[in-house]
Design a protein around this motif. Sequence first.
Motif, PDB file in Angstrom:
ATOM      1  N   LEU A  19       0.752  -1.165   0.275  1.00  0.00           N
ATOM      2  CA  LEU A  19      -0.071  -0.033  -0.004  1.00  0.00           C
ATOM      3  C   LEU A  19       0.883   1.260   0.011  1.00  0.00           C
ATOM      4  CD1 LEU A  19      -2.917  -0.916   2.431  1.00  0.00           C
ATOM      5  CD2 LEU A  19      -3.314  -0.619  -0.007  1.00  0.00           C
ATOM      6  N   THR A  20       2.146   1.184   0.608  1.00  0.00           N
ATOM      7  CA  THR A  20       2.804   2.451   0.658  1.00  0.00           C
ATOM      8  C   THR A  20       3.889   2.428  -0.520  1.00  0.00           C
ATOM      9  OG1 THR A  20       4.353   1.015   2.065  1.00  0.00           O
ATOM     10  CG2 THR A  20       2.831   2.584   3.249  1.00  0.00           C
ATOM     11  N   GLY A  21       3.946   1.501  -1.379  1.00  0.00           N
ATOM     12  CA  GLY A  21       4.661   1.215  -2.541  1.00  0.00           C
ATOM     13  C   GLY A  21       6.122   0.752  -2.483  1.00  0.00           C
ATOM     14  N   ASN A  22       6.337   0.274  -1.062  1.00  0.00           N
ATOM     15  CA  ASN A  22       7.689  -0.198  -0.667  1.00  0.00           C
ATOM     16  C   ASN A  22       7.996  -1.647  -1.398  1.00  0.00           C
ATOM     17  OD1 ASN A  22       8.582   2.031   0.290  1.00  0.00           O
ATOM     18  ND2 ASN A  22       7.506   1.564   2.221  1.00  0.00           N
ATOM     19  N   ALA A  23       6.833  -2.304  -1.706  1.00  0.00           N
ATOM     20  CA  ALA A  23       7.024  -3.409  -2.258  1.00  0.00           C
ATOM     21  C   ALA A  23       5.961  -3.862  -3.129  1.00  0.00           C
ATOM     22  CB  ALA A  23       7.052  -4.588  -1.084  1.00  0.00           C
ATOM     23  N   PRO A  24       5.976  -4.927  -4.266  1.00  0.00           N
ATOM     24  CA  PRO A  24       4.901  -5.094  -4.775  1.00  0.00           C
ATOM     25  C   PRO A  24       3.896  -6.185  -4.260  1.00  0.00           C
ATOM     26  CG  PRO A  24       6.805  -6.500  -5.538  1.00  0.00           C
ATOM     27  CD  PRO A  24       7.202  -5.319  -4.551  1.00  0.00           C
ATOM     28  N   LEU A  25       2.708  -6.165  -4.571  1.00  0.00           N
ATOM     29  CA  LEU A  25       1.699  -7.026  -3.834  1.00  0.00           C
ATOM     30  C   LEU A  25       1.676  -8.435  -4.784  1.00  0.00           C
ATOM     31  CD1 LEU A  25      -0.453  -7.530  -1.777  1.00  0.00           C
ATOM     32  CD2 LEU A  25      -2.183  -6.816  -3.390  1.00  0.00           C
ATOM     33  N   ALA A  26       1.419  -9.565  -4.352  1.00  0.00           N
ATOM     34  CA  ALA A  26       1.601 -10.665  -5.017  1.00  0.00           C
ATOM     35  C   ALA A  26       0.523 -10.674  -6.050  1.00  0.00           C
ATOM     36  CB  ALA A  26       1.371 -11.939  -4.140  1.00  0.00           C
ATOM     37  N   ALA A  27       0.641 -11.066  -7.024  1.00  0.00           N
ATOM     38  CA  ALA A  27      -0.564 -11.018  -8.239  1.00  0.00           C
ATOM     39  C   ALA A  27      -1.926 -11.692  -7.725  1.00  0.00           C
ATOM     40  CB  ALA A  27      -0.159 -11.585  -9.419  1.00  0.00           C
ATOM     41  N   LEU A  28      -1.675 -12.536  -6.824  1.00  0.00           N
ATOM     42  CA  LEU A  28      -2.910 -13.209  -6.487  1.00  0.00           C
ATOM     43  C   LEU A  28      -3.796 -12.241  -5.743  1.00  0.00           C
ATOM     44  CD1 LEU A  28      -4.299 -16.060  -5.689  1.00  0.00           C
ATOM     45  CD2 LEU A  28      -2.869 -16.085  -3.846  1.00  0.00           C
ATOM     46  N   TYR A  29      -3.280 -11.128  -5.103  1.00  0.00           N
ATOM     47  CA  TYR A  29      -3.994 -10.196  -4.409  1.00  0.00           C
ATOM     48  C   TYR A  29      -4.401  -8.824  -5.022  1.00  0.00           C
ATOM     49  CZ  TYR A  29      -3.112 -13.769  -0.584  1.00  0.00           C
ATOM     50  OH  TYR A  29      -2.851 -14.738  -0.051  1.00  0.00           O
ATOM     51  N   ALA A  30      -3.609  -8.732  -6.154  1.00  0.00           N
ATOM     52  CA  ALA A  30      -3.748  -7.327  -6.880  1.00  0.00           C
ATOM     53  C   ALA A  30      -4.965  -7.352  -7.592  1.00  0.00           C
ATOM     54  CB  ALA A  30      -2.701  -7.038  -7.554  1.00  0.00           C
ATOM     55  N   GLY A  31      -5.651  -6.352  -7.656  1.00  0.00           N
ATOM     56  CA  GLY A  31      -6.906  -6.010  -8.350  1.00  0.00           C
ATOM     57  C   GLY A  31      -7.327  -4.544  -8.193  1.00  0.00           C
ATOM     58  N   PRO A  32      -8.812  -4.529  -8.830  1.00  0.00           N
ATOM     59  CA  PRO A  32      -9.128  -3.138  -8.610  1.00  0.00           C
ATOM     60  C   PRO A  32      -9.540  -2.757  -7.195  1.00  0.00           C
ATOM     61  CG  PRO A  32     -10.252  -4.673 -10.380  1.00  0.00           C
ATOM     62  CD  PRO A  32      -9.382  -5.323  -9.474  1.00  0.00           C
ATOM     63  N   LEU A  33      -9.944  -3.638  -6.337  1.00  0.00           N
ATOM     64  CA  LEU A  33     -10.192  -3.203  -5.032  1.00  0.00           C
ATOM     65  C   LEU A  33      -8.858  -2.643  -4.275  1.00  0.00           C
ATOM     66  CD1 LEU A  33     -12.511  -2.656  -2.955  1.00  0.00           C
ATOM     67  CD2 LEU A  33     -11.635  -4.913  -1.866  1.00  0.00           C
ATOM     68  N   PHE A  34      -7.805  -3.498  -4.658  1.00  0.00           N
ATOM     69  CA  PHE A  34      -6.516  -3.069  -3.839  1.00  0.00           C
ATOM     70  C   PHE A  34      -6.112  -1.825  -4.518  1.00  0.00           C
ATOM     71  CE2 PHE A  34      -2.064  -2.575  -4.424  1.00  0.00           C
ATOM     72  CZ  PHE A  34      -1.481  -2.501  -3.143  1.00  0.00           C
ATOM     73  N   ASP A  35      -6.511  -1.480  -5.677  1.00  0.00           N
ATOM     74  CA  ASP A  35      -5.943  -0.026  -6.165  1.00  0.00           C
ATOM     75  C   ASP A  35      -6.754   0.981  -5.588  1.00  0.00           C
ATOM     76  OD1 ASP A  35      -4.165  -1.393  -7.895  1.00  0.00           O
ATOM     77  OD2 ASP A  35      -5.646  -1.342  -9.715  1.00  0.00           O
ATOM     78  N   ARG A  36      -8.140   0.659  -5.325  1.00  0.00           N
ATOM     79  CA  ARG A  36      -9.117   1.693  -4.760  1.00  0.00           C
ATOM     80  C   ARG A  36      -8.592   1.938  -3.367  1.00  0.00           C
ATOM     81  NH1 ARG A  36     -15.166   0.129  -4.922  1.00  0.00           N
ATOM     82  NH2 ARG A  36     -15.286   1.698  -3.423  1.00  0.00           N
ATOM     83  N   ILE A  37      -8.270   0.752  -2.562  1.00  0.00           N
ATOM     84  CA  ILE A  37      -7.531   1.059  -1.292  1.00  0.00           C
ATOM     85  C   ILE A  37      -6.430   1.973  -1.377  1.00  0.00           C
ATOM     86  CG2 ILE A  37      -6.921  -0.005   0.776  1.00  0.00           C
ATOM     87  CD1 ILE A  37      -8.640  -2.471   0.187  1.00  0.00           C
ATOM     88  N   LYS A  38      -5.620   1.640  -2.285  1.00  0.00           N
ATOM     89  CA  LYS A  38      -4.258   2.431  -2.169  1.00  0.00           C
ATOM     90  C   LYS A  38      -4.380   3.738  -2.602  1.00  0.00           C
ATOM     91  CE  LYS A  38       0.444   1.857  -4.181  1.00  0.00           C
ATOM     92  NZ  LYS A  38       1.263   1.251  -4.956  1.00  0.00           N
ATOM     93  N   SER A  39      -5.412   4.033  -3.139  1.00  0.00           N
ATOM     94  CA  SER A  39      -5.730   5.607  -3.789  1.00  0.00           C
ATOM     95  C   SER A  39      -6.823   6.245  -2.633  1.00  0.00           C
ATOM     96  CB  SER A  39      -6.130   5.682  -5.072  1.00  0.00           C
ATOM     97  OG  SER A  39      -7.468   5.199  -5.352  1.00  0.00           O
ATOM     98  N   PHE A  40      -7.220   5.509  -1.687  1.00  0.00           N
ATOM     99  CA  PHE A  40      -8.299   5.932  -0.912  1.00  0.00           C
ATOM    100  C   PHE A  40      -7.506   6.986   0.101  1.00  0.00           C
ATOM    101  CE2 PHE A  40     -10.383   5.947   3.327  1.00  0.00           C
ATOM    102  CZ  PHE A  40     -11.733   6.330   2.866  1.00  0.00           C
TER     103      PHE A  40
END
Length: 96
Positions: free
Chosen positions: A68-89
Amino acid sequence: MTGTTRSSGGLDDRRKRLLFRCWHRGTREMDLILGRFADTTIVSLTDDELSQLEHLIEVPDPDLYAALTGNAPLAALYAGPLFDRIKSFRPRDQGE
């Protein structure tokens, strides 16, 4: 802010459980990130988004926080539109 600003009253059991889990992560930083997001969006999340959130909150706090802070990538298994919404919230954009 020290905790939820939203009552779980009127929510179905699934949403109540998710709201609680978002505010009780284990680290305060993640409580604030996921808890504030849940406070604002839990009512409007679709069933698919609820499933994504249930899946996403299984990620250990250090890994999710780093993603979420951009210090490491999220495993592709968990990445998606909801993660992107949380990250930009941003709570301030929601009037908090």
